[in-house]
Design an enzyme around this catalytic site. Sequence first.
Site, PDB file in Angstrom:
ATOM      1  N   GLU A 163       7.459  80.293 -32.021  1.00  8.45           N
ATOM      2  CA  GLU A 163       8.357  80.071 -30.880  1.00  8.45           C
ATOM      3  C   GLU A 163       8.189  81.138 -29.804  1.00  8.45           C
ATOM      4  O   GLU A 163       9.029  81.290 -28.921  1.00  8.45           O
ATOM      5  CB  GLU A 163       9.808  80.017 -31.380  1.00  8.45           C
ATOM      6  CG  GLU A 163      10.067  78.891 -32.376  1.00  8.45           C
ATOM      7  CD  GLU A 163      10.354  77.529 -31.737  1.00  8.45           C
ATOM      8  OE1 GLU A 163      11.054  77.491 -30.716  1.00  8.45           O
ATOM      9  OE2 GLU A 163       9.869  76.506 -32.272  1.00  8.45           O
ATOM     10  N   HIS A 231      16.996  81.081 -32.232  1.00  7.86           N
ATOM     11  CA  HIS A 231      15.981  82.092 -31.903  1.00  7.86           C
ATOM     12  C   HIS A 231      16.620  83.473 -32.034  1.00  7.86           C
ATOM     13  O   HIS A 231      17.812  83.637 -31.740  1.00  7.86           O
ATOM     14  CB  HIS A 231      15.483  81.942 -30.453  1.00  7.86           C
ATOM     15  CG  HIS A 231      14.669  80.711 -30.216  1.00  7.86           C
ATOM     16  ND1 HIS A 231      14.885  79.871 -29.138  1.00  7.86           N
ATOM     17  CD2 HIS A 231      13.633  80.178 -30.905  1.00  7.86           C
ATOM     18  CE1 HIS A 231      14.004  78.883 -29.180  1.00  7.86           C
ATOM     19  NE2 HIS A 231      13.248  79.041 -30.248  1.00  7.86           N
ATOM     20  N   CYS A 348      16.270  83.491 -22.048  1.00 12.52           N
ATOM     21  CA  CYS A 348      15.427  82.336 -22.407  1.00 12.52           C
ATOM     22  C   CYS A 348      14.580  81.906 -21.223  1.00 12.52           C
ATOM     23  O   CYS A 348      13.486  81.378 -21.401  1.00 12.52           O
ATOM     24  CB  CYS A 348      16.284  81.139 -22.803  1.00 12.52           C
ATOM     25  SG  CYS A 348      17.326  81.386 -24.218  1.00 12.52           S
TER      26      CYS A 348
END
Length: 417
Positions: A163, A231, A348
């Site tokens: 990720e 995350h 993000c």
Amino acid sequence: MALTEINFDGIVGPTHNYAGLSLGNLAATSNAGRTSHPRAAALQGIAKMRANLALGLAQGIFLPHRRPDDAWLDALGTHAQDADTGLLANALSASPMWAANAATISPAPDTADGRCHLTVANLVTMPHRSHEWQGTLAQLRLAFADTGHFAVHGPIPAPFGDEGAANHMRLATSHAAPGVEIFVYGEKGGAFPARQHVEASRAVARLHGLDPARTLFVAQSQDAIAAGAFHNDVVAVANGHVLFTHEQAFADRHGFYADLRRIMPDVEIVEVPAARISLADAIRSYLFNAQLVTLPTGESALILPTEARDTPAVWRWLQDMIAGNGPIRRIELVDVRESMSNGGGPACLRLRVVADPATVDPRFLVDNPRLDAIADIVSRHWPEAITPADLSSPALWEQAVHARAELLAMLDLRELI
Ligand code: SUG
């Protein structure tokens, strides 16, 4: 020019919508079916970039990907016109806006060959994100084409989920000094998928030529994943010699802190106790999905979403922190509500690359006049609102393709069309 941190923000694409595609991402699943506002979303992102420029930080951009992703639908033997609604939603997601998931970056001072290494994230766990890497890799290869300074790697092969920077932290006494790289992975099991696999993290570290003595692999806590921390960057962030983290972010925090202090004795760990801020409040407010940045004055600042101010326990803790003697001296608030409703906070939306800006393709760097020109295209071409029913409208698909083409043409990036 010296190495500096450049934040590359993903410009919010014209199909930004709330389809609830991300299991384990509580904001995204709870807002499924809502009407989205792509124009406002992109303008919020641009305002955040302007705020960073005003702080004296270097700013870059990544561009929206082609949506619907016809090549992906084609590979699945279908087309936008006849795809089922699930596949169509996956093909239309504007998820490349969350640039923290674009790639993992190891700056030049950390690598064996003295180049900055970038590995595009495969994002294989979530269908709507699994077809991002091709569009991202095309941009990385342009932006960081200078092979004297950069090495761009393709994705880690499936099934090892990667990720990108959202599960990676770097601590260093200065951006240009050798750092400690920390790969945070999820253990299997639990109610929600662990998206970062340790096999992928280890592969990235090998490919980047990192020094094993300055590289840590740390497990995320099950509690954090179960509470919606899909995350690591939702529960911890690092910059310079500061690690800012929730007490429950890691499976074995004492072991991790001890390893870190051994490699970097002057590390400052700012740990927020669960007794002051619950995991639920940390995730609701995105306190840790802040951009922790070093200002030109040398001060550390935290760029937070306005939700942090609107969550009483978080705001009280932040006031106490600023009044105290800690390493983070300043907080700034940004409104990125449209992205936040899909589980994407300020951190993000950006990918950090430590590099000399002169070695980066200038088409990927922005100042205020370039942001004015981008905002003008967004204001004229991005849809104002998207409802769930609009996703099956050919008029929306055409508008999205046209809007992106206008932006790429203005930025002289037609080769990405
Ligand atoms: O992968 N949301 C993204 C948010 C990514 C946040 N990134 C970081 N934490 N670095 C995700 O879950 C929602 C899209 C939807 O449901 O339609 C989404 O993909």
